[in-house]
Design an enzyme around this catalytic site. Structure first.
Site: not given
Length: 496
Positions: A172, A280, A381, A225, A148
């Site tokens: 996707k 990230c 994280e 993730s 996202f």
């Protein structure tokens, strides 16, 4: 209420049986519904992409490149529209959204050079009257699964090189912010891309699993993730697919006592709090060497407290909301845990409210000091606007902490010592390294990827590794003999 479906074979599809809500993070309002594809719908999309692959792969690389040139021009012409879509569905400020698009377009520009990038190697006379050469050919139907936090840039890390190389593509996107990818699909069609070459399938785990296990999907690219990246890698690889799965991060900045502190603080503000920390490559830990920690806090804290947080569509804002109510609660929970485990919370953004946006998913900038490696907020994280300062006695201790961490995505050193920087670049166990650069994202003609549990698979994303990932190499050895001796050969042939 807007209904977002799928984009398959050059057109929008009908609504699926299942759907999910899409929210505007700045207001908390339910703005749209997105279809969630079934395995049957995924299979139909793959079949159409499979049919499109033959003619598309036979098109000359030059003509494929020309379509991408047109696509690039269309994205540039529609940049304001795309940026607004990103901001409304993700929350990042408009300038950051435009920056994301520009970084994605750099990969399109790289992919436009595919006639050169696909060239193989040729050796004449490897043996008596024998020549050898290699070809780089497309794989077939490939898939991308995007997160996202970069709804335009990350898909552009994937599909431009893939389709330029002659593959057809199933995208996707995240079901949290799918609109911008749908718009890019329309622009690709407008640029002249044949039907079925680029397809968008919206969905959740059912659609993902259908892609990972489909017999006609040859390769899967993923960013997200680490737990999901590991699942993607294991599942797709078990079904015979190539996989590049980029996972989580805990990016450290090593701050040396000789660093230009004003430069470092300025860099930290953008790297830790830009895009509300939902990157990230965000810096989430500062390793302050020696006594530099006190001076860092003195300069950093006032800037955090002065952060302009609000609706990213308002031009003066510096930080927008988090992506969802659920993620907001998760990040708040990490802050609670940091306090409970004994870290010193110097800036607490948990109680922030934004006027006229009380239902938005806002969290102010948070700053922890005296964090230790045993604490949860150091190990995991967080993916939010939370920065942790760890005090270390010297460079060696700092380097050891970075190398011992399970993640190895990005890191940076701020120093004026060439000797320290050179040693750091050579010895740090991390995939992307910055020297006085806080977010060392490689340009499109290099490749992006981490080490350790930040990457599953042997190849990084975009750049030369992207071309390698989306092509298969064929080695050809040829001889045109004048006659046949008629004698069978039972030994391994050698080139004489």
């Amino acid at each position: 209420m807007q209904q977002i479906n799928h984009y398959i074979n050059g057109r929008h599809t009908d609504k699926s049986e299942r759907s999910a809500a899409v929210f505007e993070p700045a207001t908390g309002q339910h703005k749209a519904n997105v279809s969630l594809a079934s395995a049957i719908e995924v299979d139909a999309a793959v079949e159409l992409a499979k049919k499109a692959h033959g003619p598309w792969s036979e098109m000359t690389p030059l003509n494929r490149s020309r379509i991408l040139f047109k696509f690039k021009a269309l994205v540039e012409a529609n940049m304001d529209e795309l940026a607004a879509m990103i901001t409304r569905e993700h929350g990042k400020v408009l300038d950051d959204a435009k920056g994301e698009i520009i970084r994605g377009l750099e990969v399109v520009e790289f992919a436009c050079g595919i006639p050169h990038l696909l060239k193989g190697e040729h050796t004449e006379q490897v043996g008596g009257g024998v020549d050898a050469w290699t070809l780089n050919q497309s794989l077939g139907v490939v898939a991308g699964i995007a997160p996202f936090n970069f709804p335009v840039m990350v898909p552009m890390w994937m599909f431009p090189i893939a389709i330029a190389a002659g593959n057809t593509f199933i995208m996707k996107p995240s079901e949290k912010d799918p609109t911008s990818v749908m718009r890019m699909a329309e622009l690709l069609t407008e640029a002249g891309l044949p039907d079925g070459v680029f397809n968008v399938v919206n969905g959740d785990k059912e659609a993902v699993d259908a892609l990972l296990t489909h017999k006609d999907i040859q390769a899967v690219s993923f960013v997200g993730s680490t737990p999901i990246a590991e699942y993607i890698y294991q599942t797709a690889a078990a079904h015979g697919k190539r996989v590049q799965a980029l996972g989580g991060a805990k990016n450290h900045m090593l701050l040396m006592p000789d660093a230009d502190l004003d430069q470092a603080v300025s860099a930290l503000m953008g790297a830790a709090y830009g895009s509300a920390g939902e990157r990230c490559m965000a810096i989430s830990v500062v390793l302050a060497v020696g006594d530099v920690g006190d001076a860092l806090v003195e300069k950093l804290l006032p800037q955090i407290q002065a952060l302009k947080v609000g609706n990213g569509l308002e031009g003066e804002m510096e930080m927008g909301p988090l992506i969802s109510a659920q993620h907001l609660e998760k990040v708040r929970g990490y802050v609670d845990t940091g306090v409970a485990e004994g870290a010193t919370l110097l800036a607490d953004g948990r109680q922030l409210t934004v006027a006229d946006h009380e239902q938005g998913y806002f969290l102010g900038g948070c700053l922890f000091d005296h964090v230790t490696p045993e604490m949860t907020i150091y190990k995991e994280e967080i993916f939010g606007p939370v920065l942790a300062i760890v005090r270390v006695k010297d460079y060696s201790e700092a380097l050891a902490l970075i190398n011992e961490h399970e993640f190895g995505n990005g890191t940076a050193i701020f120093t004026q010592s060439g000797e320290a920087a050179r040693h750091f670049c050579h010895h740090v166990q991390v995939g992307m390294v910055g020297v006085n650069v806080p977010i060392p994202v490689p340009m499109a003609f290099h490749s992006f990827g981490g080490w350790k549990r930040s990457l599953f698979g042997p190849l990084h994303m975009h750049g030369p590794d992207g071309v390698r990932f989306y092509t298969k190499r064929k080695a050809i050895t040829a001889r045109w003999p004048k006659g046949n001796s008629g004698q069978a050969e039972f030994v391994m042939p050698t080139m004489k």
